[in-house]
Design a protein around this motif. Structure first.
Motif, PDB file in Angstrom:
ATOM      1  N   ARG A  15      38.937 123.986  20.111  1.00 37.68           N
ATOM      2  CA  ARG A  15      40.184 124.200  19.373  1.00 37.68           C
ATOM      3  C   ARG A  15      40.550 123.142  18.353  1.00 37.68           C
ATOM      4  N   ASP A  16      39.834 122.030  18.306  1.00 37.70           N
ATOM      5  CA  ASP A  16      40.164 121.025  17.289  1.00 37.70           C
ATOM      6  C   ASP A  16      38.901 120.311  16.828  1.00 37.70           C
ATOM      7  N   LEU A  17      38.382 120.794  15.727  1.00 37.02           N
ATOM      8  CA  LEU A  17      37.106 120.291  15.226  1.00 37.02           C
ATOM      9  C   LEU A  17      37.175 118.809  14.875  1.00 37.02           C
ATOM     10  N   ALA A  18      38.278 118.401  14.256  1.00 38.01           N
ATOM     11  CA  ALA A  18      38.384 117.017  13.798  1.00 38.01           C
ATOM     12  C   ALA A  18      38.284 116.034  14.961  1.00 38.01           C
ATOM     13  N   LEU A  19      39.060 116.274  15.992  1.00 37.59           N
ATOM     14  CA  LEU A  19      39.028 115.379  17.151  1.00 37.59           C
ATOM     15  C   LEU A  19      37.669 115.436  17.833  1.00 37.59           C
ATOM     16  N   THR A  20      37.122 116.636  17.947  1.00 36.67           N
ATOM     17  CA  THR A  20      35.796 116.774  18.547  1.00 36.67           C
ATOM     18  C   THR A  20      34.778 115.938  17.778  1.00 36.67           C
ATOM     19  N   ASN A  21      34.893 115.977  16.455  1.00 38.56           N
ATOM     20  CA  ASN A  21      33.932 115.237  15.648  1.00 38.56           C
ATOM     21  C   ASN A  21      34.034 113.737  15.838  1.00 38.56           C
ATOM     22  N   ILE A  22      35.243 113.237  15.961  1.00 43.12           N
ATOM     23  CA  ILE A  22      35.398 111.803  16.189  1.00 43.12           C
ATOM     24  C   ILE A  22      34.698 111.397  17.485  1.00 43.12           C
ATOM     25  N   ALA A  23      34.925 112.192  18.517  1.00 42.58           N
ATOM     26  CA  ALA A  23      34.295 111.887  19.803  1.00 42.58           C
ATOM     27  C   ALA A  23      32.782 112.032  19.701  1.00 42.58           C
ATOM     28  N   ALA A  24      32.342 113.094  19.037  1.00 41.27           N
ATOM     29  CA  ALA A  24      30.904 113.328  18.901  1.00 41.27           C
ATOM     30  C   ALA A  24      30.257 112.197  18.109  1.00 41.27           C
ATOM     31  N   GLN A  25      30.959 111.745  17.072  1.00 40.97           N
ATOM     32  CA  GLN A  25      30.417 110.651  16.262  1.00 40.97           C
ATOM     33  C   GLN A  25      30.250 109.376  17.075  1.00 40.97           C
ATOM     34  N   HIS A  26      31.229 109.121  17.929  1.00 39.92           N
ATOM     35  CA  HIS A  26      31.110 107.931  18.774  1.00 39.92           C
ATOM     36  C   HIS A  26      29.839 107.996  19.606  1.00 39.92           C
ATOM     37  N   LEU A  27      29.636 109.150  20.230  1.00 42.74           N
ATOM     38  CA  LEU A  27      28.448 109.297  21.071  1.00 42.74           C
ATOM     39  C   LEU A  27      27.174 109.196  20.239  1.00 42.74           C
ATOM     40  N   GLN A  28      27.233 109.721  19.025  1.00 45.67           N
ATOM     41  CA  GLN A  28      26.053 109.614  18.157  1.00 45.67           C
ATOM     42  C   GLN A  28      25.749 108.167  17.807  1.00 45.67           C
ATOM     43  N   GLN A  29      26.813 107.418  17.561  1.00 44.32           N
ATOM     44  CA  GLN A  29      26.596 106.010  17.230  1.00 44.32           C
ATOM     45  C   GLN A  29      26.043 105.247  18.422  1.00 44.32           C
ATOM     46  N   LEU A  30      26.569 105.572  19.584  1.00 45.76           N
ATOM     47  CA  LEU A  30      26.047 104.952  20.794  1.00 45.76           C
ATOM     48  C   LEU A  30      24.567 105.288  20.960  1.00 45.76           C
ATOM     49  N   GLU A  31      24.252 106.544  20.718  1.00 45.67           N
ATOM     50  CA  GLU A  31      22.862 106.987  20.805  1.00 45.67           C
ATOM     51  C   GLU A  31      21.987 106.237  19.802  1.00 45.67           C
TER      52      GLU A  31
END
Lengths: 194, 194
Positions: free
Chosen positions: A117-133
């Motif tokens: 339901r909220d792409l923007a917030l999802t993306n922030i979280a996803a980006q964090h995990l991507q950076q960690l990866e």
DNA sequence: ATCATTATGTACCAAACGGTACATAATAGG
DNA sequence: CCTATTATGTACCGTTTGGTACATAATGAT
């Protein structure tokens, strides 16, 4: 130029809000509760965060992400054996207190909550995990160069795998009865980094 | 004895509610939306589910758990190679459609949502995962007996590990761009079952 | 001292929420 | 056909929600 002075710093209240969001999740943290936790009134809040609760949560996400990544990068920068730093990151899940563990992973939690339901917030979280990866990936690559690691797996896949385990543990830790009970599991899981 | 006939079956509407809860989560699914999805009115709903939305969700959890576990057990019962069934369970995550993947894992999601505020619901979700883990455990033990598996890891830990990966993939799948992109990762992760 | 400016606390509000009350409809049994 | 019983749809309700309006307070500049 400058009128009445602020009685709070944004960084500080964002941190206090983070603690509540982290513990209870977005919906379950009411604006009222958040204001109490932050120690400011509605007037100040809606002046500083025009977007209200949602903007606050967004700032919490980015702040926590920034802080966690910086902390990890700083530790890696001064480490002799970077792989050990990564391993310790996981080991700390096993060693953390019950309260800490019940918080789980803010970013995994956010994705579960908002991906529909909220792409923007999802993306922030996803980006964090991507950076960690990406950090995991780089550490693995460098360790391979230095001969500190003798795995034959694809480093990129290995990094993805570690994120999977990270997210999985973020859920397991929430329901693990006692502190320390996850340690044997984590030790086994870290054997992929040999 | 019996008055006006029901126009719905509980099992059926619980299933329809499950789809919505699964997609949007608990808080984000309003009672109104749920009623529309279930195709019944408030009168019928509150008569059948005296506990309202929460009772409905509880029944959804238990129903989905029962169904998924039964499905898996049935498949295992007729399989020659049970380990392959487990592997396929994971492989299907990689192969599933985008919509399916966006749903993630209902139980992991539930734990993330409720672990800080509703012990009963958390326990239902946790129990499901424990039962899944126990199935993994048994399959591993039997495969070891039959010599179908030559791992030297502790079977119990291995099962825990699989649950961790399962939960982790439940998050990854929500943000994976395209169907199939997780497959290489999953194949690598399944190498623990050799 | 007064004024512009910015921050604060409080009173207030519209909307959405989950839930209840109740009149009405449909069946089975007598 | 009447009655007891159960299900349905609708009107209604109290709370809580996130959010706004506004009067007031505290500063710097002139």
């Amino acid at each position: 130029m400058s009128g009445r002075p602020k009685i709070f710093e944004e960084e500080e209240v964002v941190g206090k809000a983070a603690a509540l969001f982290w513990l209870k999740g977005y919906e379950a943290s009411s604006t009222e509760e958040l204001l109490v936790a932050m120690g400011i009134g509605k007037g100040s809040f809606y002046l500083a965060f025009k977007g209200g609760k949602r903007e606050l949560f967004e700032k919490v996400l980015t702040a926590v992400s920034k802080q966690e990544l910086k902390q990890l990068r700083d530790r890696l920068a001064i480490a002799e054996n970077q792989v050990e730093i990564i391993k310790d990151l996981f080991r700390n899940i096993g060693l953390a207190s019950r309260e800490t563990n019940e918080k789980g992973c803010l970013f995994g939690h956010t994705i579960a909550d908002f991906s529909a339901r909220d792409l923007a917030l999802t993306n922030i979280a996803a980006q964090h995990l991507q950076q960690l990866e990406e950090i995991f990936h780089q550490v693995i690559l460098r360790a391979l160069e230095k001969g500190q690691l003798r795995t034959s797996e694809d480093p990129a896949l290995l990094a993805s795998h570690l994120i999977t385990v990270w997210n999985g543990l973020g859920i397991s830790r929430r329901i693990s009865s006692q502190s320390g009970s996850l340690s044997p599991l984590i030790e086994m899981q870290l054997k992929v980094l040999l």
